[in-house]
Design an enzyme around this catalytic site. Structure first.
Site, short mmCIF file in Angstrom:
data_model
loop_
_atom_site.label_atom_id
_atom_site.label_comp_id
_atom_site.label_asym_id
_atom_site.label_seq_id
_atom_site.Cartn_x
_atom_site.Cartn_y
_atom_site.Cartn_z
CG ASP A 189 -35.57 95.90 61.44
OD1 ASP A 189 -35.98 94.92 61.85
OD2 ASP A 189 -34.50 96.29 62.01
CB CYS A 231 -27.46 112.55 82.89
SG CYS A 231 -28.43 111.27 83.86
CB CYS A 291 -31.98 110.26 82.59
SG CYS A 291 -32.12 111.91 82.42
CB CYS A 296 -29.08 114.54 85.82
SG CYS A 296 -30.62 114.34 84.82
CB CYS A 322 -33.09 111.55 86.14
SG CYS A 322 -31.47 110.80 85.95
#
Length: 412
Positions: free
Chosen positions: A338, A204, A201, A220, A217
């Site tokens: 990368d 949170c 999430c 929360c 979520c």
């Protein structure tokens, strides 16, 4: 609203003229379009130039990890139904390139601007947009870009309290979290094929639950908002529940999703979905993407895929096996140096396709394909790869600078 008074001061006019001169010199020297260097020079001479150029335009900003350039083209095409449009159609999407694009048009009513994710908040400050389209956020250019949640946080802070109408993808939790700080959001169910950057999430840090197409979520309560626009098969559903057919020359589900978001943006400016979607049919290719070109008596379809989410979408639209596939990966500055993201791509989806591998980092890609149990050949260049591919059309998938190299080689 766009007016007709000249917003440019003498200094701004000098900056525009100097920028155009430098851009023309760069083009004459064979160094590309010159838009970036021209914009840099113009902004040095007048740091407020972007704001001045935008103040007589109704501006739409488009930002995302994938699909920015195509969606910008689709929105621009749709808005031409309502008036002249200026756009950075070639994808120069940082402040210098955007400034250069806007300086090129004096009679436009609408500005449709693709913006690099990292510059969105600053460009929004300068251009006072009427609408901002947020499509998706996923890992990209791992050496340069911040972690995706940090990008979402930059968007959230930068757009907090924005007067713009935000058209945002309800299926991407990072986008929803970023857009939720804005008072005026139109949610579009545009879908999300790549989910590996959205399992925690953004609010949170809790574990995201993903039953079916929904998400929330469990800790929360942060959850998917109810969309007012939606992609449904080959149709766009508008807020009144009407279904409008999508007619595109561009392939794949991702482009239908781009069309759905573009139709929602066009409606903000009073262009009805039917008109917007009909106009989008004009777009055949975007900066060479999806073009089918003749090369060595073969048909090559050129496809751009820059990161795991983009590769996943691209695999879904290539012709079925045994269509030959050429893969090309570079790791230059514009790609990100990368290449560890290659390990996030599911190359088992290419099983059954004859594969040739080229590009600066062909050996990195070869190791990845070996681990994925794919049969492939490493080739020196495009010419050799085409010669070694079995007959029929060839799908050529490349990341950013590899794609530019391919376009130059095939004269596209």
């Amino acid at each position: 609203m766009a007016g007709n008074s000249d917003p440019l001061t003498p200094r701004a006019k000098l900056a525009v003229t100097a920028g155009k001169a430098v851009a023309a010199a760069s083009r004459a020297a064979g160094r590309g379009s010159g838009s970036v260097i021209g914009g840099r020079v113009a902004l040095k001479l007048d740091p407020d130039l972007l704001a001045r150029l935008a103040q007589n335009l109704d501006v739409t900003l488009v930002s995302a990890t994938n699909g920015k350039t195509t969606t910008t083209r689709l929105i621009a095409e749709a808005l031409r139904a309502a008036g002249p449009v200026v756009s950075n159609a070639l994808g120069a999407n940082m402040p210098a390139g955007i400034t250069s694009a806007l300086a090129g048009s004096s009679d436009a009513r609408f500005g449709v601007i693709e913006v690099d994710e990292k510059y969105l908040a600053g460009v929004a400050r300068d251009t006072d947009p009427k609408c901002i389209a947020l499509l998706n956020l996923s890992r990209d250019q791992l050496d340069r870009a911040a972690e995706t949640r940090m990008l979402a946080e930059n968007w959230r802070e930068g757009l907090a309290g924005s007067k713009a109408v935000i058209v945002a993808n309800a299926d991407d939790p990072l986008v929803v979290w970023a857009a939720s700080s804005s008072p005026n959001v139109i949610w579009v169910a545009a879908g999300q094929m790549w989910k590996d950057d959205a399992w925690s999430c953004p609010s949170c840090g809790g574990v995201m639950q993903r039953p079916g197409d929904d998400w929330f979520c469990g800790e929360c309560g942060f959850r998917r908002p109810t969309p007012s626009w939606a992609l449904s098969g080959d149709h766009v559903l508008d807020p009144h529940g009407s279904a409008w057919p999508i007619h595109l020359q561009l392939p794949g589900r991702a482009n239908k999703a781009n069309a759905a978001s573009s139709a929602a943006v066009a409606a903000v400016f009073g262009v009805p979905p039917q008109v917007a979607l009909e106009r989008m049919y004009q777009v055949q290719a975007v900066a060479g993407r999806y073009d089918v070109v003749q090369f060595q008596q073969r048909d090559l379809r050129l496809l751009l895929a820059k990161n795991p989410a983009g590769w996943l979408e691209t695999f879904s639209l290539i012709d079925p096996p045994p269509t030959p596939v050429i893969l090309s990966v570079n790791a230059r500055g514009a790609d990100g140096t990368d290449t560890s993201w290659l390990w996030d791509v599911d190359y088992t989806r290419l099983t059954g396709h004859p594969i040739c591998v080229i590009g600066d980092r062909k050996l990195d890609l070869a190791v990845r394909l070996e681990v994925a149990n794919q049969h492939f050949q490493v080739c020196e260049d495009l010419d050799q790869a085409v010669q070694m591919s079995p007959p029929g059309r060839i799908e050529v998938i490349a990341n950013y600078t590899a794609f530019q190299d391919l376009r130059r080689r095939v004269g596209n």
